[in-house]
Design a protein around this motif. Structure first.
Motif, PDB file in Angstrom:
ATOM      1  N   UNK A   1      -9.134   8.037   0.035  1.00  0.00           N
ATOM      2  CA  UNK A   1      -8.354   9.067   0.827  1.00  0.00           C
ATOM      3  C   UNK A   1      -8.915   9.072   2.016  1.00  0.00           C
ATOM      4  N   UNK A   2      -8.056   8.788   3.238  1.00  0.00           N
ATOM      5  CA  UNK A   2      -8.858   8.866   4.693  1.00  0.00           C
ATOM      6  C   UNK A   2      -8.922  10.520   5.161  1.00  0.00           C
ATOM      7  N   UNK A   3      -8.522  11.283   4.260  1.00  0.00           N
ATOM      8  CA  UNK A   3      -8.464  12.941   4.939  1.00  0.00           C
ATOM      9  C   UNK A   3      -9.252  13.756   3.943  1.00  0.00           C
TER      10      UNK A   3
ATOM     11  N   UNK B   1       0.817   8.955   3.026  1.00  0.00           N
ATOM     12  CA  UNK B   1       0.201   7.776   2.860  1.00  0.00           C
ATOM     13  C   UNK B   1       0.463   6.840   4.056  1.00  0.00           C
ATOM     14  N   UNK B   2       1.743   6.565   4.303  1.00  0.00           N
ATOM     15  CA  UNK B   2       2.193   5.765   5.202  1.00  0.00           C
ATOM     16  C   UNK B   2       1.505   6.128   6.415  1.00  0.00           C
ATOM     17  N   UNK B   3       1.661   7.538   6.926  1.00  0.00           N
ATOM     18  CA  UNK B   3       1.113   7.827   8.243  1.00  0.00           C
ATOM     19  C   UNK B   3      -0.222   7.624   8.433  1.00  0.00           C
ATOM     20  N   UNK B   4      -1.164   7.982   7.251  1.00  0.00           N
ATOM     21  CA  UNK B   4      -2.397   7.760   7.248  1.00  0.00           C
ATOM     22  C   UNK B   4      -2.731   6.154   7.400  1.00  0.00           C
ATOM     23  N   UNK B   5      -1.958   5.339   6.685  1.00  0.00           N
ATOM     24  CA  UNK B   5      -2.263   3.844   6.770  1.00  0.00           C
ATOM     25  C   UNK B   5      -1.925   3.529   8.283  1.00  0.00           C
ATOM     26  N   UNK B   6      -0.751   3.869   8.901  1.00  0.00           N
ATOM     27  CA  UNK B   6      -0.140   3.490  10.046  1.00  0.00           C
ATOM     28  C   UNK B   6      -1.355   3.240  10.982  1.00  0.00           C
ATOM     29  N   UNK B   7      -2.015   4.532  10.999  1.00  0.00           N
ATOM     30  CA  UNK B   7      -3.380   4.968  11.890  1.00  0.00           C
ATOM     31  C   UNK B   7      -4.311   3.678  11.846  1.00  0.00           C
TER      32      UNK B   7
ATOM     33  N   UNK C   1       1.286   4.082  -3.027  1.00  0.00           N
ATOM     34  CA  UNK C   1       0.575   5.376  -2.608  1.00  0.00           C
ATOM     35  C   UNK C   1      -0.849   5.032  -2.495  1.00  0.00           C
ATOM     36  N   UNK C   2      -1.255   3.905  -1.841  1.00  0.00           N
ATOM     37  CA  UNK C   2      -2.733   3.705  -1.952  1.00  0.00           C
ATOM     38  C   UNK C   2      -3.115   3.882  -0.455  1.00  0.00           C
ATOM     39  N   UNK C   3      -4.318   4.833  -0.315  1.00  0.00           N
ATOM     40  CA  UNK C   3      -4.626   4.976   1.115  1.00  0.00           C
ATOM     41  C   UNK C   3      -6.137   4.151   1.320  1.00  0.00           C
ATOM     42  N   UNK C   4      -6.082   3.653   2.349  1.00  0.00           N
ATOM     43  CA  UNK C   4      -7.233   2.857   2.755  1.00  0.00           C
ATOM     44  C   UNK C   4      -8.000   3.267   3.991  1.00  0.00           C
TER      45      UNK C   4
ATOM     46  N   UNK D   1       0.962  -1.266  -0.096  1.00  0.00           N
ATOM     47  CA  UNK D   1       0.212   0.026  -0.035  1.00  0.00           C
ATOM     48  C   UNK D   1       0.869   1.317  -0.106  1.00  0.00           C
ATOM     49  N   UNK D   2       1.878   1.224   0.799  1.00  0.00           N
ATOM     50  CA  UNK D   2       2.710   2.405   0.864  1.00  0.00           C
ATOM     51  C   UNK D   2       3.251   2.585  -0.134  1.00  0.00           C
TER      52      UNK D   2
END
Length: 194
Positions: A151-153, A165-171, A121-124, A117-118
Motif C-alpha cells: 500500500x503506497x499510502x 488503487x488506480x490513482x495510486x498506481x498511476x503515479x 486492486x493491487x497497489x505497487x 493491477x487495477x
C-alpha cells in the motif's frame, strides 16, 4: 530451525534498501535481507497477508512466503522468478539497457500489467523497470513484479477501492515511464559511442 548460510555467490540483486539472495537449497525462492531496517519487508509481508485473505489474483507477483533466520539477519522469502530454462529472469532495466528489447515491444504488455493491477486492486509502491522481470516461457513471456508490492499510502482504504488503487498506481506508472525513457536514451547514447 537451523540458520541459513548466505554468501556473496548467492546474491542475485541489490537495491537501495535490500539485498536479494538465491535460496541455497530451494531454487524456487529468494531471500531478501534488509540493509538498514526491515520496514519495507514488514510492510510487504502485511500487504501480502491482506491479498491472501481477500483471495486476490497474484499470478503476476513474486509472492511473500514467510521469514527465515540467516547468518546476515532475518530474511524474507519470496518466489524467485525464473525462465523456463532455469535462469533467473532479467529485469526490464537489464533488457532495455542492453538493447535486448525496446520500449515499443513492452508497451502493450505494460498496459496489460497496469490493467491487471487495477482490476485486482493491487497497489505497487514502486513500479520501476528494476522491479519488473521479463519471464521467458514456452508460450512467450510474462511480465512479473518482483518488488514494491504494498500500500503506497498511510490510508488503509486505498487498497479497498479500485479508483483509489488506480490513482495510486498511476503515479507510480508515470515514474516508470520516465525511467524507461531515461534507459532508452542511455542505450541510444551507448549505441552511438560504440
Amino acid at each position: 530451525m537451523a540458520e541459513i548460510i548466505l554468501t556473496d555467490k548467492l546474491v542475485i540483486g541489490k537495491g537501495r534498501d535490500r539485498i536479494c539472495y538465491q535460496h541455497p537449497s530451494n531454487p524456487s525462492l529468494c531471500i531478501k535481507i534488509s540493509i538498514r531496517d526491515n520496514k519495507q519487508s514488514v510492510r510487504e509481508a502485511r500487504y501480502f497477508s491482506y491479498l491472501y485473505k481477500t483471495g486476490s489474483d497474484a499470478r503476476h507477483l513474486s509472492c511473500y512466503r514467510g521469514t527465515v533466520e540467516t547468518n546476515v539477519g532475518t530474511g524474507y522469502l519470496f518466489d524467485l522468478i525464473a525462465d523456463d530454462s532455469g535462469d533467473v529472469s532479467k529485469t526490464l532495466t537489464e533488457l532495455l539497457k542492453n538493447g535486448e528489447i525496446s520500449d515499443q515491444e513492452i508497451k502493450q504488455p505494460i498496459q496489460q500489467l497496469s490493467d491487471y493491477l487495477v482490476h485486482n486492486r493491487i497497489c505497487v509502491r514502486d513500479i520501476s523497470p528494476s522491479n519488473i522481470v521479463y519471464q521467458k516461457t514456452g508460450s512467450g513471456f510474462e511480465l512479473m513484479i518482483i518488488d514494491g508490492v504494498s500500500n503506497p499510502g498511510i490510508y488503509p482504504w486505498t487498497i479497498r477501492f479500485k479508483h483509489l488503487v488506480k490513482r495510486a498506481n498511476d503515479k507510480s506508472w508515470a515514474s516508470f515511464h520516465r525511467k524507461v525513457q531515461r534507459l532508452m536514451a542511455e542505450q541510444k547514447q551507448v549505441t552511438r559511442v560504440s
